[in-house]
Design an enzyme around this catalytic site. Structure first.
Site, short mmCIF file in Angstrom:
data_model
loop_
_atom_site.label_atom_id
_atom_site.label_comp_id
_atom_site.label_asym_id
_atom_site.label_seq_id
_atom_site.Cartn_x
_atom_site.Cartn_y
_atom_site.Cartn_z
N GLU A 187 28.89 43.28 29.65
CA GLU A 187 27.66 43.17 30.51
C GLU A 187 26.74 44.11 29.74
O GLU A 187 27.06 45.23 29.69
CB GLU A 187 27.85 43.50 31.82
CG GLU A 187 26.71 43.22 32.70
CD GLU A 187 26.61 44.37 34.02
OE1 GLU A 187 25.82 43.84 34.94
OE2 GLU A 187 27.29 45.35 33.98
N ASP A 222 39.59 35.51 53.13
CA ASP A 222 40.19 36.76 53.95
C ASP A 222 41.71 36.08 54.23
O ASP A 222 41.46 35.34 55.26
CB ASP A 222 39.25 37.13 54.91
CG ASP A 222 40.12 38.27 55.86
OD1 ASP A 222 40.97 38.72 55.22
OD2 ASP A 222 39.61 38.36 57.06
N HIS A 273 27.54 38.21 40.85
CA HIS A 273 27.53 39.09 42.17
C HIS A 273 26.22 39.85 42.35
O HIS A 273 25.82 40.56 43.21
CB HIS A 273 28.78 39.99 42.36
CG HIS A 273 28.83 40.76 41.24
ND1 HIS A 273 29.04 40.37 39.93
CD2 HIS A 273 28.69 42.05 41.28
CE1 HIS A 273 28.97 41.55 39.09
NE2 HIS A 273 28.87 42.57 39.97
N ASP A 281 31.54 46.22 32.36
CA ASP A 281 30.66 46.64 33.19
C ASP A 281 29.80 47.52 32.48
O ASP A 281 30.10 48.48 31.81
CB ASP A 281 31.13 47.48 34.16
CG ASP A 281 29.99 47.67 35.51
OD1 ASP A 281 29.61 46.63 35.91
OD2 ASP A 281 29.72 48.90 35.67
N ASP A 330 40.97 40.73 58.58
CA ASP A 330 40.28 41.85 58.82
C ASP A 330 38.79 41.98 58.39
O ASP A 330 37.99 42.86 58.23
CB ASP A 330 41.10 43.22 58.07
CG ASP A 330 40.85 43.11 56.42
OD1 ASP A 330 40.53 41.88 56.24
OD2 ASP A 330 41.30 43.74 55.74
N ASP A 383 37.89 43.07 35.56
CA ASP A 383 36.41 43.91 35.40
C ASP A 383 36.82 45.30 35.01
O ASP A 383 37.90 45.95 35.44
CB ASP A 383 35.73 43.95 36.80
CG ASP A 383 34.41 43.82 36.56
OD1 ASP A 383 33.60 44.54 35.87
OD2 ASP A 383 33.67 42.97 37.28
N ASP A 440 40.54 39.22 50.26
CA ASP A 440 41.65 40.05 49.59
C ASP A 440 42.35 39.16 48.63
O ASP A 440 42.17 38.00 48.38
CB ASP A 440 42.55 40.42 50.89
CG ASP A 440 42.91 39.15 51.61
OD1 ASP A 440 43.11 38.29 51.31
OD2 ASP A 440 42.84 39.54 53.14
N ASN A 475 44.10 38.05 55.97
CA ASN A 475 44.64 38.78 57.03
C ASN A 475 43.81 39.03 58.38
O ASN A 475 44.09 39.83 59.09
CB ASN A 475 45.37 39.99 56.55
CG ASN A 475 44.30 40.92 56.02
OD1 ASN A 475 42.85 40.70 55.97
ND2 ASN A 475 44.61 42.16 55.53
C1 NOJ Z 1 26.87 46.21 36.98
C2 NOJ Z 1 27.63 45.39 38.11
O1 NOJ Z 1 27.64 44.07 37.97
C3 NOJ Z 1 27.01 46.01 39.30
O2 NOJ Z 1 27.45 45.28 40.48
C4 NOJ Z 1 27.12 47.41 39.66
O3 NOJ Z 1 26.58 48.04 40.64
C5 NOJ Z 1 26.69 48.13 38.37
N1 NOJ Z 1 27.15 47.54 37.13
C6 NOJ Z 1 27.31 49.44 38.23
O4 NOJ Z 1 28.67 49.42 38.04
#
Ligand code: NOJ
Length: 560
Positions: A255, A21, A328, A199, A25, A98, A29, A23
């Site tokens: 993915e 981060d 993530h 995704d 908040d 992404d 970012d 700034n």
């Molecule tokens: C896969 C993503 O990696 C995940 O974080 C997300 O919640 C779902 N697809 C829906 O976009």
């Protein structure tokens, strides 16, 4: 001319909200990323995969996009993005965006228009259906709980959302939708970005018959046979490749929950003109119990080896693997597959890195992995922020399927928030992530585990990652060598070879706290050996034929 540079690259994933981060908040970012590019350059990575930075109401932390061509207010402005891109390129680092196009946010202008009237030109951008006898069109459940269909009063119809109800699915049957998406991809490529992580891209083609699915304990049908790797998926990806990707020199990874090796060959085969590689889920799903990841069970190394070997062998001739332990959506690698106790955290983290980075494929490092970050275990469910975790907690508790204690155990082991606590940069307050109040608490172990400490200690996991990345650059065998599994039935040791020209790379990893004996199978012959990397001190004169491994020991030898 296009080359296969993406095969020789190491990718580093940034989840911007939790990275740095700038700034105060409390939210990571884009400027925060730019400030840390030197760290990534020093580490030696080639590509950044940037989780979504687009405008979003953040129902699912940016995976619900309301404007594909604008930067999320929390993250900064387009100027900040352009600056970051320029600074990354200056350091020889590429940026992979992404691409979230199975669904948008319900606040995207397309959806706002679409839901306003059946006559709207955007109506058909999404999947609208009438219900039957007051029931949704199919019995499918959504990934984040409840039905996959949401009734909308304005027009008296239901729309499909495979994730949250704020993430309506786009209608890929509609050519205008597809072309709008391709235009948007070109907008980013024209800016100079270098590719896309796509995704849940194998969900975009739905079986147009919309059948009911088999009902699970929570009372919803499993629709996945009707949208995973659906009927027109290859046709769509080939079209996207022709209209967009083939016009640029890109890196692409799809993915793909539920993708098998056979399907991956179709997605990534050289002559198929679809994608470079896919993320499959087989290895990260090991040990899933009755209610999937929320009821984790002990997993077996032989299962993990079977999965990796199937993918290594399956894509040997054609196609390409992506290699990852975490991202993530997954817990921290060391906590999941290694041992996060004080005694073994670093050693097991180095072992996991050795095992993964020396396989054939493009390795992905998730932010913080290079400094050995671990899972977090918040006492209260209220400290969690992830929509999937919070909804699952409510659903399983309300449905009486799991107790609070069972659910908290599942959350501690497998919640996505394990990976989303902020990167621990230093032992300053909030781990140096922010000067404000972080949007999610920092893992309290930041005083011991942080980048400042790891960078300053030449023996740290950070320097081990650097060494592994450098090894890849210096040894084509790591990129191109043929994989072969050794000691198939061993429950503690994962050993394999890679062969290329007159060389053999021998990789030996102990996945246990025990001290098993390693015996090199007779077929592996050599007259010269060189120790390339090891996570303990090893006598370089020792032959890698018979020896006792220390807990979580890893070694790699180059043999001739
Ligand atoms: C896969 C993503 O990696 C995940 O974080 C997300 O919640 C779902 N697809 C829906 O976009």
């Amino acid at each position: 001319m296009t080359t296969n540079w993406w095969k020789e690259s190491v990718v580093y994933q940034i989840y911007p909200r939790s990275f740095h981060d700038s700034n105060g908040d409390g939210i990571g970012d884009i400027k925060g990323i730019t400030e840390k590019l030197d760290h990534l350059e020093d580490l030696g990575i080639d590509v950044i995969w940037l989780s979504p930075v687009y405008q979003s109401p953040n129902d699912d932390n940016g995976y619900d996009i309301s404007d594909y061509r604008a930067i999320m207010d929390d993250f900064g402005r387009m100027e900040d993005f352009d600056e970051m891109l320029k600074e990354a390129h200056k350091r020889g680092i590429k940026i992979m965006m992404d691409l979230v196009v199975n669904h948008t946010s319900d606040e995207h202008q397309w959806f706002v228009e679409s839901r306003s009237s059946k006559e709207s030109p955007y109506r058909d951008y999404y999947i609208w259906k009438k219900g039957e006898d007051g029931k949704p069109p199919t019995n499918w459940g959504a990934a984040f709980g409840g039905s996959a269909w949401q009734y909308d009063d304005t027009t008296g119809e239901y729309y499909l959302h495979l994730f949250s109800k704020k993430q309506p699915d786009l209608n890929w049957e509609n050519e205008t939708v597809r072309n709008d998406i391709y235009d948007m991809m070109n907008f980013w490529l024209d800016k100079g970005v270098n590719g896309f992580r796509m995704d849940v891209i194998n969900f975009i083609s739905k079986d147009q018959r919309y059948p009911d699915g088999e009902v699970n304990d929570a009372g919803f049908g499993d629709g996945s046979p009707y949208f995973m790797n659906g009927p027109r998926i290859h046709e769509s990806l080939q079209e996207m490749n022709k209209k967009v990707l083939s016009q640029h020199d890109t890196i692409t990874v799809g993915e793909m929950p539920g993708a098998t090796v056979e399907e991956a060959k179709l997605y990534t085969g050289e002559d198929r003109h679809e994608l470079n590689m896919v993320f499959h889920f087989e290895h990260v799903d090991v040990g899933n119990g009755k209610y999937g990841k929320w009821t984790p069970e002990q997993w077996k190394l032989t299962d993990l080896k079977k999965i990796f070997s199937r993918w290594q062998e399956g894509l040997e001739e054609d196609g390409w693997n992506s290699l990852y332990w975490s991202n993530h959506d997954q817990p921290r690698a060391i906590s999941r597959f290694g041992n996060d106790s004080e005694a073994y955290r670093e050693i097991s983290g180095k072992m996991l890195a050795t095992c993964l980075h020396l396989l054939k494929g493009t390795p992905y490092i998730y932010q913080g992995e290079e400094i050995g970050m671990t899972n977090v275990a918040f006492d209260s469910v209220h400290d969690y922020r992830d929509i999937e975790t919070l909804n699952a907690y409510d659903d399983y508790m309300n449905g009486g399927l799991l107790t609070h204690d069972d659910m908290m155990k599942g959350i501690h082991e497998r919640s996505r928030d394990n990976a989303r606590t902020p990167v621990q940069w230093s032992d300053d307050r909030h781990g140096g992530f922010t000067k404000g109040k972080p949007w999610i608490a920092v893992n309290p172990n930041y005083r011991d585990i942080n980048a400042q400490q790891a960078v300053s200690d030449p023996e740290s996991i950070y320097h081990y990652y650097k060494k592994l990345i450098k090894l890849r650059k210096d040894n084509p065998i790591i990129v191109y060598g043929k994989y072969e599994l050794l000691l198939k039935d061993d429950e503690q040791i994962y050993a394999y070879t890679r062969t290329w020209e007159d060389q053999t790379l021998l990789v030996i990893c102990n996945f246990s706290e025990d001290t098993p004996k390693f015996e090199l199978p007779k077929e592996v012959k050599f007259s010269e050996k060189e120790l390339c990397i090891a996570n303990y001190d090893v006598d370089i004169k020792e032959d890698p034929t018979t020896f006792t491994l220390k807990p979580y020991e890893a070694r790699a030898y180059l043999l001739k």
